[in-house]
Design an enzyme around this catalytic site. Structure first.
Site, PDB file in Angstrom:
ATOM      1  N   PHE A 136       0.208 -62.939  14.839  1.00 58.22           N
ATOM      2  CA  PHE A 136      -0.830 -63.751  15.484  1.00 58.22           C
ATOM      3  C   PHE A 136      -2.190 -63.182  15.099  1.00 58.22           C
ATOM      4  CE2 PHE A 136      -3.762 -65.320  18.565  1.00 58.22           C
ATOM      5  CZ  PHE A 136      -3.336 -66.621  18.788  1.00 58.22           C
ATOM      6  N   ASP A 221      -5.234 -55.742  11.780  1.00 61.47           N
ATOM      7  CA  ASP A 221      -5.767 -56.506  12.900  1.00 61.47           C
ATOM      8  C   ASP A 221      -5.491 -55.694  14.160  1.00 61.47           C
ATOM      9  OD1 ASP A 221      -6.063 -58.138  15.097  1.00 61.47           O
ATOM     10  OD2 ASP A 221      -5.238 -59.924  14.136  1.00 61.47           O
ATOM     11  N   LYS A 250     -11.389 -58.456  21.775  1.00 58.70           N
ATOM     12  CA  LYS A 250     -10.817 -58.274  23.117  1.00 58.70           C
ATOM     13  C   LYS A 250     -11.562 -57.200  23.922  1.00 58.70           C
ATOM     14  CE  LYS A 250      -6.162 -60.151  22.383  1.00 58.70           C
ATOM     15  NZ  LYS A 250      -5.956 -61.174  23.402  1.00 58.70           N
TER      16      LYS A 250
HETATM   17  C1  LIG Z   1      -3.686 -59.441  17.158  1.00 58.53           C
HETATM   18  C2  LIG Z   1      -4.611 -60.560  17.489  1.00 58.53           C
HETATM   19  N1  LIG Z   1      -5.486 -61.014  16.571  1.00 58.53           N
HETATM   20  C3  LIG Z   1      -6.337 -61.998  16.825  1.00 58.53           C
HETATM   21  C4  LIG Z   1      -6.360 -62.629  18.056  1.00 58.53           C
HETATM   22  C5  LIG Z   1      -7.307 -63.749  18.304  1.00 58.53           C
HETATM   23  O1  LIG Z   1      -8.355 -63.320  19.123  1.00 58.53           O
HETATM   24  P1  LIG Z   1      -9.287 -64.379  19.860  1.00 58.53           P
HETATM   25  O2  LIG Z   1      -8.449 -65.055  20.891  1.00 58.53           O
HETATM   26  O3  LIG Z   1     -10.392 -63.553  20.428  1.00 58.53           O
HETATM   27  O4  LIG Z   1      -9.783 -65.318  18.815  1.00 58.53           O
HETATM   28  C6  LIG Z   1      -5.473 -62.199  19.051  1.00 58.53           C
HETATM   29  C7  LIG Z   1      -5.435 -62.869  20.367  1.00 58.53           C
HETATM   30  O5  LIG Z   1      -4.514 -62.754  21.130  1.00 58.53           O
HETATM   31  C8  LIG Z   1      -4.570 -61.145  18.767  1.00 58.53           C
HETATM   32  O6  LIG Z   1      -3.695 -60.706  19.672  1.00 58.53           O
END
Ligand SMILES: Cc1ncc(COP(=O)(O)O)c(C=O)c1O
Length: 400
Positions: A136, A221, A250
């Protein structure tokens, strides 16, 4: 406003994009959150890994209040004191030399993808991005193209040039990197949305070595696992390796929208004025909140705290697993990202919902995993209370 009024306004005026519980949250303090009926919950969702210091930590609140009285956003046509200060803190505590600030996790990953592509353009015309099939990375088109198929349905065509592979299988990556057009690999060091998946001990080390050998950038990420969640400021530190690019969001801004991608001088120099930007990213309000978050993690020793609390919590979950062998398949985690995998989706859903009724918030992920994300400063007594609640919920579900 009553809960019913809030729910009907949501229904009438907001797009129907979230499956929400019929609860309206109005106030938070530390590990606790209150709904509009005055019910108190132990919040082990923490805004989905956002409130790493708990709700409304006084130092973060003070930083936001003070800054909001001075200057909220002058825009990036000018130098911003707090941007330089916050970037310096991130650089001094990571592998990176340079930072770009944006507003969310998806936006951080978009930026990382663009940076990898411009680097690839300048290094022989490489443009493909390899990603894990069940990962994700966000909902915008580039990040979505690197994300699990189940989020992509109906939104095609996606951005071209993305290659999915199996996570935690080095042979799959070896094969993918035979393609000379690959410029980068993007991975979550620990997968969050996919159910708290920790790769085998040596996987990320092998990924690093392979990327270096094949002259491919490695993007981590750390949107969910960064900022202390795993007991280190960044999860990559557990594995004795460094990525080339890292994305954060986050918890980065203590709840104020804030994202970032970080890299080395050598890679950063592929970007020049006009190639990437944002209106609101790096605003002094988010920067001040972010500085307060990092200062507090340091001053309050929260990394060691998260490690200790995480080990204690996992031991307690292991005991629950031993007690409910028929229901629980596995418990796992690192620091304070923890998961209970149930053998059956219905049990998982029923236990998560019963816990909410009993005043404990956790998230159901991939239908069968209870994901638990307490604040880094969680108290031992709060962990014990949560474990008791899960135990009671499990007992009721299994007795029913
Ligand atoms: C690992 C990871 N990357 C990216 C995102 C996306 O972040 P955002 O919701 O701030 O766009 C998330 C959201 O849960 C995530 O867990």
């Amino acid at each position: 406003m009553s809960t019913q009024d809030t729910i009907s306004k949501t229904k009438n005026y907001l797009m129907n994009t979230y499956g929400r519980y019929p609860i309206a949250m109005v106030r938070g303090k530390g590990s606790w959150i209150w709904d509009s009926e005055g019910k108190k919950y132990l919040d082990f969702i923490t805004g989905i890994a956002v409130n790493n210091l708990g709700h409304c930590h006084p130092k973060v609140t003070k930083a936001i209040v003070d800054q909001s009285k001075k200057l909220v956003q002058p825009c990036n046509l000018f130098h911003i004191e707090q941007q330089g200060e916050f970037a310096q803190m991130l650089v001094e505590n990571s592998f990176a030399d340079k930072v770009f600030f944006c507003n969310s996790g998806a936006e951080a990953n978009e930026g990382a993808i663009k940076l990898a592509r411009i680097w690839g353009t300048n290094n022989g015309g490489k443009y493909k991005i390899v990603h894990a099939r069940d990962s994700f990375h966000g909902r915008t088109m580039g990040a979505l193209s690197a994300t699990s198929k189940k989020y992509q349905a109906g939104f095609k065509p996606l951005v071209p040039g993305f290659k999915p592979i199996a996570y935690d299988k080095i042979e799959a990556l070896e094969k993918a990197l035979e393609d000379k057009k690959v410029c980068a690999v993007i991975l979550e060091p620990i997968q969050g949305e996919n159910g708290v998946i920790l790769p085998a001990d040596n996987y990320l080390k092998k990924v690093r070595a392979l990327c270096t050998k094949k002259k491919v950038l490695l993007i981590f990420d750390e949107v969910q696992v960064g900022i202390g969640r795993t007991g280190k400021l960044f999860a990559y530190e557990h594995y004795g390796i460094k990525p080339d690019i890292m994305t954060l969001s986050k918890a980065l801004g203590g709840g104020i929208p804030c994202g970032a991608f970080l890299t080395t001088n050598k890679i950063a120099k592929n970007l020049s004025p006009g190639m990437h930007g944002t209106t609101l990213g790096g605003n002094p309000l988010a920067m001040s909140a972010g500085k307060a978050v990092l200062d507090t993690i340091n001053e309050e020793g929260l990394l060691d705290g998260a490690t200790e609390s995480g080990e204690y919590f996992l031991d307690q979950l292991q005991a629950l697993k031993d007690k409910y062998k028929k229901e629980i398949k596995e418990v796992r985690g690192k620091g304070l990202i923890l998961g209970i995998e149930f053998k059956n989706n219905e049990t998982a859903k029923a236990v998560v919902e019963k816990c909410i009724d009993k005043g404990l918030l956790t998230i159901l992920t991939v239908q069968k995993v209870m994901r638990i994300l307490p604040p880094l400063n969680v108290k031992k007594a709060e962990i014990e209370q949560a474990v008791k609640t899960i135990d009671k919920a499990l007992k009721e579900v299994t007795d029913a």
